[in-house]
Every structure is written in C-alpha cells, then in structure tokens.
Design a protein around this motif. Structure first.
Motif, short mmCIF file in Angstrom:
data_model
loop_
_atom_site.label_atom_id
_atom_site.label_comp_id
_atom_site.label_asym_id
_atom_site.label_seq_id
_atom_site.Cartn_x
_atom_site.Cartn_y
_atom_site.Cartn_z
N GLU A 67 0.82 -1.22 0.00
CA GLU A 67 0.00 0.00 0.00
C GLU A 67 0.85 1.27 0.00
O GLU A 67 0.35 2.33 -0.37
N SER A 71 1.20 1.87 -3.87
CA SER A 71 0.12 1.52 -4.78
C SER A 71 -1.13 2.29 -4.40
O SER A 71 -1.77 2.00 -3.37
N SER A 72 -1.50 3.26 -5.21
CA SER A 72 -2.73 4.00 -4.98
C SER A 72 -3.96 3.15 -5.31
O SER A 72 -5.02 3.31 -4.69
N LEU A 73 -3.81 2.22 -6.26
CA LEU A 73 -4.92 1.35 -6.62
C LEU A 73 -5.29 0.43 -5.46
O LEU A 73 -6.48 0.24 -5.15
N LEU A 74 -4.30 -0.14 -4.81
CA LEU A 74 -4.56 -1.00 -3.66
C LEU A 74 -5.15 -0.21 -2.50
O LEU A 74 -6.02 -0.71 -1.77
N ASN A 75 -4.72 1.02 -2.33
CA ASN A 75 -5.33 1.89 -1.31
C ASN A 75 -6.80 2.14 -1.59
O ASN A 75 -7.64 2.13 -0.68
N LEU A 76 -7.13 2.33 -2.87
CA LEU A 76 -8.53 2.54 -3.25
C LEU A 76 -9.37 1.30 -2.96
O LEU A 76 -10.48 1.40 -2.41
N TYR A 77 -8.85 0.12 -3.32
CA TYR A 77 -9.57 -1.11 -3.02
C TYR A 77 -9.80 -1.27 -1.52
O TYR A 77 -10.89 -1.68 -1.09
N ARG A 130 -8.68 -6.97 -4.21
CA ARG A 130 -7.54 -6.82 -3.29
C ARG A 130 -6.73 -8.10 -3.21
O ARG A 130 -5.50 -8.09 -3.32
N TYR A 154 -4.86 -8.76 -6.47
CA TYR A 154 -3.75 -7.84 -6.65
C TYR A 154 -2.55 -8.26 -5.80
O TYR A 154 -1.41 -8.30 -6.29
#
Length: 281
Positions: free
Chosen positions: A59, A62-68, A124, A127
């Motif tokens: 995290e 990774s902004s994408l994982l933060n969003l998830y 999540r 990923y």
C-alpha cells in the motif's frame, strides 16, 4: 433428426463425464500420496494470515490497492457505489430502449449490491497474490545483486542497505520490503528480519532464500557461492513450473477442441448419410 441429436448428447455427456471422473480420481490419488502434518497445515494457515502484512507494505506505493482497501473497508461507500451502478444500469436501459419490469429492477439492484460488496475484496486478494508472484519470480535477480555486493566486501547487512538505496531504479517493487528488512536488522538482528521478510513475501522462493541465508550466517559458510547456487536453483524451479503449466495447457485445450471441432466435423460428415437413410425410409 431427434435420434441424431440424442446421439450427440450421449457422446457429449460421455466425454464430459470421463473428464470429470479423471479429475476427481486424480485429486483423490494426489491427496492419498500427500502426507499432511501439523507443521505444513500451520504454514498454510500462516500464509493466509500474513497476506495482510504483504498488503500493508504494498500500500505504500500503490494508490490502486489503497482505493480497493478504502472501498472494502467502508460500508457506506459500498452502498453508494451500488446505488450509482444501479442508476447507470437504468440510464443504459433507457438509452437502449429496454423495457424493464419490476422483477428486472429488483434483480439489477441485487446484482449491483453483490458486485460492490464482493468485488473490492476479491480485487484486493488478486492484486496482492499477483504482486507476490511477480516478486517471487524476480527474486533471483535480487539474489544475484546481493551476492555481487557481498563478493565486493560488504557484510549482509550492508549489502541489504545498499540494495534498499539502489533498487529504486532497478526494481522498485522490492524497495519497501528491503527498507523494512534493514530497519528490523538494525533493531533486532538479521535473523529476525529475515523471518519477517519471508512472511511479508509468502512464497517458496522467499522461504528458501531466508532459510539458506540464516543457516549461512549461523555456520559461517561462503555466502557468495551459496547465493549463486540458490539463484540458479530457483530459476530451475521456475522453469519446471512453466513447463508444467505448458503441459497442463495442452490437456485443457483438448476439451474445447473435442466439443467445438470434433462434433461439428462428425455432424458434417454423418448428417448427409443419416438424412438419406431417413428419407429412403
């Protein structure tokens, strides 16, 4: 024609049943040949539990994982997304001039709610697993760099610190894991840091690397030669896994070939004769 379709259904059912029976028998034999003890079971459970450690490290970059994670952790956001998805479906139906009844609207609402509840956690997990596989596949390159650094006269602690500073331009995915390993090594020693490193990247390659390095530190053997041998062995294991997947792919492709190629050919070849027999009768 009914008899002809009945024959096709029987052949399809036979092929499908044989395939399913083979898979079931293969799984039973595999379970019978596998010895499961308490340590192996505990290790598997520990891997499932420690995926959240991997996610916590990933995290950071990774902004994408933060969003998830934010979507999955907030129920009100899920409800809002389900409502937005329901409205989008209604707008699409109006544009396409679809006549939706009350049952259709209820079904769309349920599907929207289920999708917004299930998809974030599933994405999540996918990923994190994909990044763990990527890091495990690229671990031999990091081991080579570590071996070269040690061969140049650095201690393992200095080599890890050097890699943590210089890996940004080579492979930035390893940087947060190496930084945490260096900080733990400074606080509680390299052996304890390697244990946490193997938990943060839960894979067979990482466990082999950490156990080998820990044993080398305890017994004072040559690190450079063992690291190069380990890198070579990990590459051989990955090559064997790739060859195994290729072998499985050919077996999997036989099913659609039988269903979508063999049956149409049989129909094309046999249909004129069967139609001629029925017409003469």
């Amino acid at each position: 024609m009914k008899i002809f379709f009945f024959i096709i259904i029987i052949i399809s059912g036979t092929v499908l049943g044989t395939f399913i029976y083979g898979k079931i028998r293969q799984s039973i034999i595999k379970k019978a040949m596998t010895l499961v003890d308490a340590n192996v079971q505990a290790l598997k459970l520990q891997e499932h539990k420690t995926h959240h450690q991997t996610e916590a490290v990933l995290e950071q970059n990774s902004s994408l994982l933060n969003l998830y994670r934010r979507i999955d952790g907030t129920f009100s956001v899920k409800i809002g997304l389900s409502v937005a998805l329901f409205i989008i479906c209604l707008i699409a139906s109006k544009i396409a001039h679809w006549q939706l009844e009350r049952n259709d609207l209820v079904m769309i609402g349920i599907l929207s709610l289920v999708a917004t509840i299930v998809l974030p956690s599933t994405l999540r997990a996918l990923y994190v697993k994909r990044r763990v596989r990527t890091l495990s596949a690229e671990l031999p390159w990091m081991i080579d760099l570590l071996a070269v650094s040690i061969q140049c006269g650095m201690t393992p602690e200095q080599a890890f610190k050097f890699l943590a500073d210089k890996m940004e331009g080579i492979n930035p995915d390893f940087v947060p894991f190496l930084q945490r390993l260096v900080r733990r090594a400074e606080m509680s020693g390299l052996s304890n840091a390697l244990i946490h490193f193997s938990r943060e990247i839960p894979s067979t390659e990482t466990r082999l690397f950490c156990s080998m390095l820990d044993q080398s530190l305890q017994y004072g053997s040559s690190l450079y030669e063992q690291l190069m041998d380990l890198s070579r062995e990990i590459r051989e294991i990955q090559l064997l896994a790739t060859e195994e997947n290729i072998g499985k792919l050919s077996a999997k492709m036989s099913v659609p070939l039988i269903l979508f190629f063999m049956f149409p050919v049989v129909i094309i070849v046999a249909a004129p004769g069967i139609m001629r027999v029925f017409s003469d009768g």
